[in-house]
Enzyme design. Sequence first.
Site, PDB file in Angstrom:
ATOM      1  N   HIS A 294       0.828  -1.219   0.000  1.00 18.88           N
ATOM      2  CA  HIS A 294       0.000   0.000   0.000  1.00 18.88           C
ATOM      3  C   HIS A 294       0.858   1.265   0.000  1.00 18.88           C
ATOM      4  O   HIS A 294       0.518   2.257   0.656  1.00 18.88           O
ATOM      5  CB  HIS A 294      -0.931   0.007   1.214  1.00 18.88           C
ATOM      6  CG  HIS A 294      -1.994  -1.051   1.178  1.00 18.88           C
ATOM      7  ND1 HIS A 294      -3.151  -0.915   0.440  1.00 18.88           N
ATOM      8  CD2 HIS A 294      -2.067  -2.274   1.770  1.00 18.88           C
ATOM      9  CE1 HIS A 294      -3.898  -1.994   0.595  1.00 18.88           C
ATOM     10  NE2 HIS A 294      -3.256  -2.852   1.384  1.00 18.88           N
ATOM     11  N   ASP A 354      -0.607  -5.209   6.091  1.00 20.85           N
ATOM     12  CA  ASP A 354      -1.593  -6.103   5.471  1.00 20.85           C
ATOM     13  C   ASP A 354      -1.392  -6.188   3.961  1.00 20.85           C
ATOM     14  O   ASP A 354      -0.783  -5.320   3.347  1.00 20.85           O
ATOM     15  CB  ASP A 354      -3.016  -5.621   5.773  1.00 20.85           C
ATOM     16  CG  ASP A 354      -3.308  -4.270   5.153  1.00 20.85           C
ATOM     17  OD1 ASP A 354      -2.419  -3.391   5.210  1.00 20.85           O
ATOM     18  OD2 ASP A 354      -4.401  -4.081   4.593  1.00 20.85           O
ATOM     19  N   GLU A 355      -1.924  -7.240   3.390  1.00 25.37           N
ATOM     20  CA  GLU A 355      -2.068  -7.418   1.943  1.00 25.37           C
ATOM     21  C   GLU A 355      -0.775  -7.139   1.172  1.00 25.37           C
ATOM     22  O   GLU A 355      -0.761  -6.420   0.178  1.00 25.37           O
ATOM     23  CB  GLU A 355      -3.188  -6.522   1.418  1.00 25.37           C
ATOM     24  CG  GLU A 355      -4.557  -6.853   2.014  1.00 25.37           C
ATOM     25  CD  GLU A 355      -5.657  -5.949   1.508  1.00 25.37           C
ATOM     26  OE1 GLU A 355      -6.771  -6.456   1.287  1.00 25.37           O
ATOM     27  OE2 GLU A 355      -5.417  -4.735   1.335  1.00 25.37           O
ATOM     28  N   VAL A 356       0.329  -7.714   1.619  1.00 26.62           N
ATOM     29  CA  VAL A 356       1.598  -7.540   0.914  1.00 26.62           C
ATOM     30  C   VAL A 356       1.638  -8.506  -0.266  1.00 26.62           C
ATOM     31  O   VAL A 356       1.541  -9.724  -0.094  1.00 26.62           O
ATOM     32  CB  VAL A 356       2.795  -7.778   1.857  1.00 26.62           C
ATOM     33  CG1 VAL A 356       4.105  -7.580   1.110  1.00 26.62           C
ATOM     34  CG2 VAL A 356       2.711  -6.849   3.068  1.00 26.62           C
ATOM     35  N   GLU A 407      -2.142  -9.975   9.437  1.00 26.32           N
ATOM     36  CA  GLU A 407      -1.206 -10.732   8.603  1.00 26.32           C
ATOM     37  C   GLU A 407       0.195 -10.767   9.193  1.00 26.32           C
ATOM     38  O   GLU A 407       0.938 -11.732   8.988  1.00 26.32           O
ATOM     39  CB  GLU A 407      -1.124 -10.135   7.186  1.00 26.32           C
ATOM     40  CG  GLU A 407      -2.346 -10.372   6.328  1.00 26.32           C
ATOM     41  CD  GLU A 407      -3.317  -9.227   6.367  1.00 26.32           C
ATOM     42  OE1 GLU A 407      -3.920  -8.929   5.329  1.00 26.32           O
ATOM     43  OE2 GLU A 407      -3.483  -8.610   7.446  1.00 26.32           O
TER      44      GLU A 407
END
Length: 556
Positions: A294, A354-356, A407
């Site tokens: 992000h 998050d969401e890597v 995460e």
Amino acid sequence: MELCGLGLPRPPMLLALLLATLLAAMLALLTQVALVVQVAEAARAPSVSAKPGPALWPLPLLVKMTPNLLHLAPENFYISHSPNSTAGPSCTLLEEAFRRYHGYIFGFYKWHHEPAEFQAKTQVQQLLVSITLQSECDAFPNISSDESYTLLVKEPVAVLKANRVWGALRGLETFSQLVYQDSYGTFTINESTIIDSPRFSHRGILIDTSRHYLPVKIILKTLDAMAFNKFNVLHWHIVDDQSFPYQSITFPELSNKGSYSLSHVYTPNDVRMVIEYARLRGIRVLPEFDTPGHTLSWGKGQKDLLTPCYSRQNKLDSFGPINPTLNTTYSFLTTFFKEISEVFPDQFIHLGGDEVEFKCWESNPKIQDFMRQKGFGTDFKKLESFYIQKVLDIIATINKGSIVWQEVFDDKAKLAPGTIVEVWKDSAYPEELSRVTASGFPVILSAPWYLDLISYGQDWRKYYKVEPLDFGGTQKQKQLFIGGEACLWGEYVDATNLTPRLWPRASAVGERLWSSKDVRDMDDAYDRLTRHRCRMVERGIAAQPLYAGYCNHENM
């Protein structure tokens, strides 16, 4: 034989008549079905008018309310410090709160000149506020701030006692909710005793100012609404892939090149204004700077920060997460987070995590070489954990605590004791709460409270029905649950719809995080929330309606 003169319809005319009759019957049936549906819906969620009487939200821990009615005259009622209070007129936080709540109680109504027979009614003339311990008037609220208070409403003086100013702020909100206008327009309050404190210490609202820039005045309006619902944390997801509106003092190019435009930034003065406005309402401002993913907007203003991504032909075609292999990355982050620690007074920084997306790292030969040197093989979660550990160490050196998305825990990063894990994935979140607390980490929950996931109807009910501690674990594990957040991500939210999308839906989360576990009556909640929503609208919050009904102030 032809039947002359009898006026009987010919066959085509008869068919038309039959069809018309059938159509009329079908329409009547459909009308009846629609009526049944409307009645069923009305029975499920009755139309509630803004009837007189107090509507406390969130419901206090203990309320004893008598039928004895007392009256308040706007020109003859004062909120002031008790003589034995540790706070006094020099406490700006309380002085401003006194003025603010006098306005909330009286300022949004047409003052009513009472008939002579009502002038002699028993009156409450004063609310005395007493702080019993060190007031913390000039401090910032923190995760362990004492928000407890007691409130005794009687004539001629009501008394609000709190250990700290934070409890006094919550008690002032409760007192303001006790006051209502009777059918004569007289300001009325029931003789009452209230003992109150929050169930959980972290009660947050997440706003996203990267996907859409939110003007400062909208953020301040959100803080007002949070105070009306006794939230105490503004989780400010300030930057993301789409834009970098935070104007860094040390690295001005981050916003110069990463924001939507130079007018879509939060200057140091803007940030100070938000933090102080929040402090005066007992609200923490928790900044989130989400890395290593992000971060596309970061790369526009900071050279070599992001990882180059390569195509199958080994051609550079884009950029991905922050490059975790370079010393310059950590030098930049050390300086940047030192600035953040000085700008934001809260004891915690939310680091995201998050969401890597690993595909970019997988495509980069230098990343692959680094992985081999470190013995990570092809496990990119180990590389992610390597990066996170470095950032956690940076935060520790500036004497701040860290909050991370789940995460980071799931991918086995080595978290320091006291690191708070935020659980956001809706699938099987009770099991995740069990795992995090079993490992000894404090946890906050947002998974069931993503308010950007909208649906038609009364979705506040599903938010209200959540029981946060309904997960497997010991009593010690349950004590590690410190609260939750209602999240409103900004892909489809800007200044035009943020407020009605938040309120009163977030109010349901607010009561769940403040009030006792035993407060579960949906009919009572609907009645109170309907009137609380009207109160918010009266105070300038454009909260959407729960269902059919009206507010008394609408014709004023």
